[in-house]
Design an enzyme around this catalytic site. Structure first.
Site, mmCIF file in Angstrom:
data_model
loop_
_atom_site.group_PDB
_atom_site.id
_atom_site.type_symbol
_atom_site.label_atom_id
_atom_site.label_comp_id
_atom_site.label_asym_id
_atom_site.label_seq_id
_atom_site.Cartn_x
_atom_site.Cartn_y
_atom_site.Cartn_z
ATOM 1 N N HIS A 1 -3.275 6.640 -0.172
ATOM 2 C CA HIS A 1 -3.500 7.053 1.217
ATOM 3 C C HIS A 1 -2.218 6.944 2.039
ATOM 4 O O HIS A 1 -1.801 7.907 2.705
ATOM 5 C CB HIS A 1 -4.596 6.191 1.839
ATOM 6 C CG HIS A 1 -4.936 6.584 3.243
ATOM 7 N ND1 HIS A 1 -5.910 7.502 3.541
ATOM 8 C CD2 HIS A 1 -4.412 6.187 4.436
ATOM 9 C CE1 HIS A 1 -5.986 7.665 4.848
ATOM 10 N NE2 HIS A 1 -5.084 6.867 5.420
ATOM 11 N N GLU A 2 -1.584 5.789 1.982
ATOM 12 C CA GLU A 2 -0.366 5.580 2.768
ATOM 13 C C GLU A 2 0.784 6.433 2.242
ATOM 14 O O GLU A 2 1.634 6.874 3.009
ATOM 15 C CB GLU A 2 0.020 4.101 2.771
ATOM 16 C CG GLU A 2 -1.015 3.184 3.395
ATOM 17 C CD GLU A 2 -1.402 3.601 4.811
ATOM 18 O OE1 GLU A 2 -0.532 4.129 5.545
ATOM 19 O OE2 GLU A 2 -2.572 3.413 5.179
ATOM 20 N N HIS B 1 0.644 9.810 3.907
ATOM 21 C CA HIS B 1 1.282 9.795 5.229
ATOM 22 C C HIS B 1 2.800 9.763 5.097
ATOM 23 O O HIS B 1 3.513 10.464 5.825
ATOM 24 C CB HIS B 1 0.818 8.564 6.014
ATOM 25 C CG HIS B 1 -0.602 8.623 6.478
ATOM 26 N ND1 HIS B 1 -1.131 9.696 7.157
ATOM 27 C CD2 HIS B 1 -1.621 7.724 6.366
ATOM 28 C CE1 HIS B 1 -2.404 9.468 7.441
ATOM 29 N NE2 HIS B 1 -2.719 8.278 6.967
#
Length: 358
Positions: A17-18, A21
């Protein structure tokens, strides 16, 4: 061993997820100060060539990608706040997109091992069915949809009927390639296949095996992903309507416990790993959907604020300061953390209550 795998799985999903980003920010030219896995005290760090600090933190309950201008106004041309509308959308949505891709990739790997896929079909209907509903289900009719929701796997029927909560349903089946529609099927007293009476909709069902061609493997990978997304929305609907409560939610402790049970109850280590991987794909897709909900402190909340701020700037010629968004995010983050603590406590109590003394 399975508990360790569950914790490792959480770490992978958080990192993915990170990382979404982070990659999106880099592609858009946004300065990233820190890319962290975990929360709380710093355990390990390393500074990259472009000045980003990569770190591991003590509490494996999340992570973050700290970008310039994310929470406050900045004059830096490489800050997130100074990027265009679509670049910001791309950065905010990239984490959820990466979780979804991870889930699909896991499903693809699992489905490429499959020898076949189950297709839900009718095994006929109760003797009373035709008189009540004006038509009969025939053996081999392929279940297509219930209440407008497509049916891809046998489990979809159970899920959709559970959401219907024994209310009348509209059923569509495929018969020789043509759609046959049954409107307002109601729960009633019908005869089962052995002649006994039961309360239900009056149709019998089974499944046939579809050959696992390359096209079928790709098709059912997508079907599984869509099913996971739909399950999230059905679950949210049940929470809103009161069909399910907060006590039915599971947090990290409950999920780890479930993964451990899935592994322990599998017939072999190979089956356990496959079942855990499937469960991990479901969690990955769930995280993607939940993170895009328009709730402050989530990625969807950032996107919502961006849209509201853009509309305000266009219509009122006034941009909403980031500090207002940051303040609202802090309040909702505290509420979400409180909910997580409650769910975690509830998970622990379920585990304690489920133990027996021998």
């Amino acid at each position: 061993m399975y508990i360790i795998l569950a914790i490792l799985l959480f770490g992978i999903l958080i990192a993915a997820h990170e990382w979404g980003h982070f990659i999106a920010a880099r592609l858009c030219g946004v300065t990233v100060h820190e890319f962290a896995i975990g929360m709380g005290p710093l355990v390990w760090k390393r500074t990259g060539k472009k000045g980003t600090m990569f770190s591991l933190r003590a509490l494996p309950i999340g992570g973050f990608c700290a970008m310039e201008g994310e929470e406050e106004d900045s004059d830096d041309p490489h800050s997130l706040g100074n990027q265009g509308f679509w670049k910001k959308i791309f950065v905010f949505a990239a984490g959820a997109a990466m979780n979804f891709l991870v889930g699909v990739l896991i499903l693809l790997i699992l489905n490429f091992q499959a020898a076949g896929f189950y297709v839900p079909v009718a095994a006929g209907c109760a003797p009373e069915f035709e008189a009540v509903n004006g038509g009969a289900l025939l053996e081999g009719d392929v279940f297509y949809s219930i209440n407008g929701s497509r049916i891809y796997t046998p489990g979809d029927i159970d899920l959709i009927l559970m959401v219907a909560n024994r209310q009348p349903i509209d059923l569509v089946v495929l018969r020789d390639g043509e759609k046959v529609v049954f409107h307002n099927l109601a729960v009633g007293t019908y005869s089962d296949s052995e002649g006994g009476a039961y309360q239900g909709y009056g149709f019998y069902r089974t499944a046939v095996v579809k050959e696992a061609t390359l096209g079928a493997k790709l098709q059912y990978t997508w079907y599984d992903a869509v099913d996971f997304v739909r399950t999230v929305w059905f679950s949210l609907k049940m929470l809103v309507t009161g069909s399910a409560g907060v006590n039915d939610l599971s947090g990290p402790v409950g999920i780890v416990s479930t993964i451990n049970e899935v592994g322990a109850q599998s017939a072999s280590v190979t089956d356990a790993l496959a079942n855990i991987a499937y469960f991990g794909a479901m969690i990955a897709v769930n995280l993607a959907v939940m993170n895009l909900l328009p709730i402050p402190a989530l990625d969807g909340g950032h996107i919502l604020f961006l849209i509201v701020s853009t509309i305000s700037e266009k219509l009122l010629k006034k941009k909403i300061p980031l500090r207002y968004e940051a303040a609202i995010n802090m309040v909702f983050l505290a509420l979400l953390m409180g909910l997580m603590l409650f769910v975690t406590f509830n998970d622990v109590m379920k585990l304690v209550g489920g133990r027996t003394v021998s």
